[in-house]
Design a protein around this motif. Structure first.
Motif, PDB file in Angstrom:
ATOM      1  N   LEU A  28       0.830  -1.205   0.000  1.00 38.63           N
ATOM      2  CA  LEU A  28       0.000   0.000   0.000  1.00 38.63           C
ATOM      3  C   LEU A  28       0.864   1.255   0.000  1.00 38.63           C
ATOM      4  O   LEU A  28       0.615   2.194  -0.760  1.00 38.63           O
ATOM      5  N   LEU A  29       1.894   1.279   0.820  1.00 38.41           N
ATOM      6  CA  LEU A  29       2.799   2.431   0.870  1.00 38.41           C
ATOM      7  C   LEU A  29       3.480   2.647  -0.473  1.00 38.41           C
ATOM      8  O   LEU A  29       3.555   3.778  -0.967  1.00 38.41           O
ATOM      9  N   LEU A  30       3.964   1.585  -1.080  1.00 36.80           N
ATOM     10  CA  LEU A  30       4.631   1.702  -2.378  1.00 36.80           C
ATOM     11  C   LEU A  30       3.665   2.203  -3.448  1.00 36.80           C
ATOM     12  O   LEU A  30       4.044   3.021  -4.293  1.00 36.80           O
ATOM     13  N   ALA A  31       2.433   1.747  -3.393  1.00 33.48           N
ATOM     14  CA  ALA A  31       1.440   2.222  -4.360  1.00 33.48           C
ATOM     15  C   ALA A  31       1.166   3.715  -4.163  1.00 33.48           C
ATOM     16  O   ALA A  31       0.982   4.446  -5.134  1.00 33.48           O
ATOM     17  N   GLU A  32       1.164   4.158  -2.919  1.00 33.15           N
ATOM     18  CA  GLU A  32       0.944   5.577  -2.643  1.00 33.15           C
ATOM     19  C   GLU A  32       2.123   6.431  -3.084  1.00 33.15           C
ATOM     20  O   GLU A  32       1.957   7.579  -3.479  1.00 33.15           O
ATOM     21  N   LEU A  33       3.333   5.880  -3.038  1.00 36.44           N
ATOM     22  CA  LEU A  33       4.532   6.633  -3.404  1.00 36.44           C
ATOM     23  C   LEU A  33       4.828   6.616  -4.899  1.00 36.44           C
ATOM     24  O   LEU A  33       5.569   7.472  -5.386  1.00 36.44           O
ATOM     25  N   ALA A  34       4.265   5.670  -5.608  1.00 43.61           N
ATOM     26  CA  ALA A  34       4.597   5.481  -7.023  1.00 43.61           C
ATOM     27  C   ALA A  34       4.171   6.672  -7.873  1.00 43.61           C
ATOM     28  O   ALA A  34       3.167   7.334  -7.596  1.00 43.61           O
ATOM     29  N   ASP A  35       4.969   6.917  -8.922  1.00 42.85           N
ATOM     30  CA  ASP A  35       4.592   7.971  -9.865  1.00 42.85           C
ATOM     31  C   ASP A  35       3.577   7.412 -10.863  1.00 42.85           C
ATOM     32  O   ASP A  35       3.098   6.289 -10.711  1.00 42.85           O
ATOM     33  N   GLU A  36       3.245   8.196 -11.877  1.00 42.99           N
ATOM     34  CA  GLU A  36       2.203   7.770 -12.825  1.00 42.99           C
ATOM     35  C   GLU A  36       2.606   6.540 -13.639  1.00 42.99           C
ATOM     36  O   GLU A  36       1.753   5.900 -14.249  1.00 42.99           O
ATOM     37  N   TYR A  37       3.893   6.197 -13.632  1.00 41.03           N
ATOM     38  CA  TYR A  37       4.362   5.000 -14.340  1.00 41.03           C
ATOM     39  C   TYR A  37       4.581   3.813 -13.404  1.00 41.03           C
ATOM     40  O   TYR A  37       5.064   2.766 -13.825  1.00 41.03           O
ATOM     41  N   GLY A  38       4.261   3.989 -12.133  1.00 36.99           N
ATOM     42  CA  GLY A  38       4.390   2.906 -11.163  1.00 36.99           C
ATOM     43  C   GLY A  38       5.785   2.753 -10.603  1.00 36.99           C
ATOM     44  O   GLY A  38       6.109   1.735 -10.002  1.00 36.99           O
ATOM     45  N   ARG A  39       6.633   3.767 -10.769  1.00 38.59           N
ATOM     46  CA  ARG A  39       8.022   3.682 -10.303  1.00 38.59           C
ATOM     47  C   ARG A  39       8.179   4.356  -8.949  1.00 38.59           C
ATOM     48  O   ARG A  39       7.569   5.384  -8.680  1.00 38.59           O
ATOM     49  N   VAL A  40       9.054   3.745  -8.126  1.00 41.71           N
ATOM     50  CA  VAL A  40       9.395   4.295  -6.823  1.00 41.71           C
ATOM     51  C   VAL A  40      10.903   4.212  -6.679  1.00 41.71           C
ATOM     52  O   VAL A  40      11.493   3.149  -6.893  1.00 41.71           O
ATOM     53  N   GLU A  41      11.527   5.331  -6.331  1.00 42.50           N
ATOM     54  CA  GLU A  41      12.966   5.344  -6.081  1.00 42.50           C
ATOM     55  C   GLU A  41      13.183   5.636  -4.607  1.00 42.50           C
ATOM     56  O   GLU A  41      12.888   6.735  -4.140  1.00 42.50           O
ATOM     57  N   THR A  42      13.688   4.651  -3.877  1.00 47.21           N
ATOM     58  CA  THR A  42      13.911   4.793  -2.444  1.00 47.21           C
ATOM     59  C   THR A  42      14.932   3.750  -1.998  1.00 47.21           C
ATOM     60  O   THR A  42      15.421   2.959  -2.797  1.00 47.21           O
ATOM     61  N   ASP A  43      15.241   3.743  -0.725  1.00 45.86           N
ATOM     62  CA  ASP A  43      16.131   2.736  -0.159  1.00 45.86           C
ATOM     63  C   ASP A  43      15.467   2.141   1.082  1.00 45.86           C
ATOM     64  O   ASP A  43      14.468   2.681   1.573  1.00 45.86           O
ATOM     65  N   PRO A  44      15.987   1.043   1.593  1.00 47.54           N
ATOM     66  CA  PRO A  44      15.340   0.368   2.733  1.00 47.54           C
ATOM     67  C   PRO A  44      15.210   1.248   3.977  1.00 47.54           C
ATOM     68  O   PRO A  44      14.205   1.178   4.682  1.00 47.54           O
ATOM     69  N   GLU A  45      16.198   2.091   4.250  1.00 45.84           N
ATOM     70  CA  GLU A  45      16.127   2.953   5.425  1.00 45.84           C
ATOM     71  C   GLU A  45      14.990   3.959   5.292  1.00 45.84           C
ATOM     72  O   GLU A  45      14.252   4.210   6.247  1.00 45.84           O
ATOM     73  N   GLU A  46      14.853   4.544   4.110  1.00 46.03           N
ATOM     74  CA  GLU A  46      13.775   5.497   3.886  1.00 46.03           C
ATOM     75  C   GLU A  46      12.414   4.808   3.976  1.00 46.03           C
ATOM     76  O   GLU A  46      11.468   5.357   4.536  1.00 46.03           O
ATOM     77  N   LEU A  47      12.314   3.587   3.445  1.00 41.60           N
ATOM     78  CA  LEU A  47      11.053   2.849   3.538  1.00 41.60           C
ATOM     79  C   LEU A  47      10.667   2.581   4.983  1.00 41.60           C
ATOM     80  O   LEU A  47       9.496   2.701   5.346  1.00 41.60           O
ATOM     81  N   SER A  48      11.639   2.231   5.808  1.00 38.14           N
ATOM     82  CA  SER A  48      11.312   1.968   7.215  1.00 38.14           C
ATOM     83  C   SER A  48      10.855   3.248   7.908  1.00 38.14           C
ATOM     84  O   SER A  48       9.924   3.214   8.721  1.00 38.14           O
ATOM     85  N   ARG A  49      11.473   4.386   7.596  1.00 36.64           N
ATOM     86  CA  ARG A  49      11.022   5.663   8.173  1.00 36.64           C
ATOM     87  C   ARG A  49       9.616   6.012   7.690  1.00 36.64           C
ATOM     88  O   ARG A  49       8.774   6.465   8.469  1.00 36.64           O
ATOM     89  N   LEU A  50       9.359   5.806   6.404  1.00 35.85           N
ATOM     90  CA  LEU A  50       8.040   6.100   5.852  1.00 35.85           C
ATOM     91  C   LEU A  50       6.962   5.186   6.428  1.00 35.85           C
ATOM     92  O   LEU A  50       5.838   5.631   6.683  1.00 35.85           O
ATOM     93  N   MET A  51       7.294   3.912   6.624  1.00 38.24           N
ATOM     94  CA  MET A  51       6.331   2.977   7.231  1.00 38.24           C
ATOM     95  C   MET A  51       5.971   3.442   8.642  1.00 38.24           C
ATOM     96  O   MET A  51       4.800   3.435   9.017  1.00 38.24           O
ATOM     97  N   ALA A  52       6.975   3.862   9.413  1.00 38.15           N
ATOM     98  CA  ALA A  52       6.726   4.318  10.779  1.00 38.15           C
ATOM     99  C   ALA A  52       5.884   5.594  10.789  1.00 38.15           C
ATOM    100  O   ALA A  52       5.012   5.760  11.647  1.00 38.15           O
TER     101      ALA A  52
END
Length: 63
Positions: A28-52
């Motif tokens: 769900l988080l990745l879908a919310e972050l994706a651009d109009e082409y479905g791409r997400v550029e991030t790293d594991p540390e940023e994902l953990s911060r965003l999940m929190a």
């Protein structure tokens, strides 16, 4: 533009939630972050911060 889940996404989310709630909410988080082409550029540390920041309880149903 805000993410608006369609029927297919909801089915996949529900299936993933039954198997692994944390993975479903990451989906769900990745879908919310994706651009109009479905791409997400991030790293594991940023994902953990965003999940929190996004989910008070990452194991709870969020849709």
């Amino acid at each position: 533009m805000a993410f608006k889940p369609n029927r297919k996404f909801l089915q996949r989310y529900n299936q993933a939630f039954r198997e692994n709630p944390l993975a479903a909410n990451l989906l769900l988080l990745l879908a919310e972050l994706a651009d109009e082409y479905g791409r997400v550029e991030t790293d594991p540390e940023e994902l953990s911060r965003l999940m929190a920041a996004r989910f008070e309880d990452p194991e709870a149903r969020q849709i």
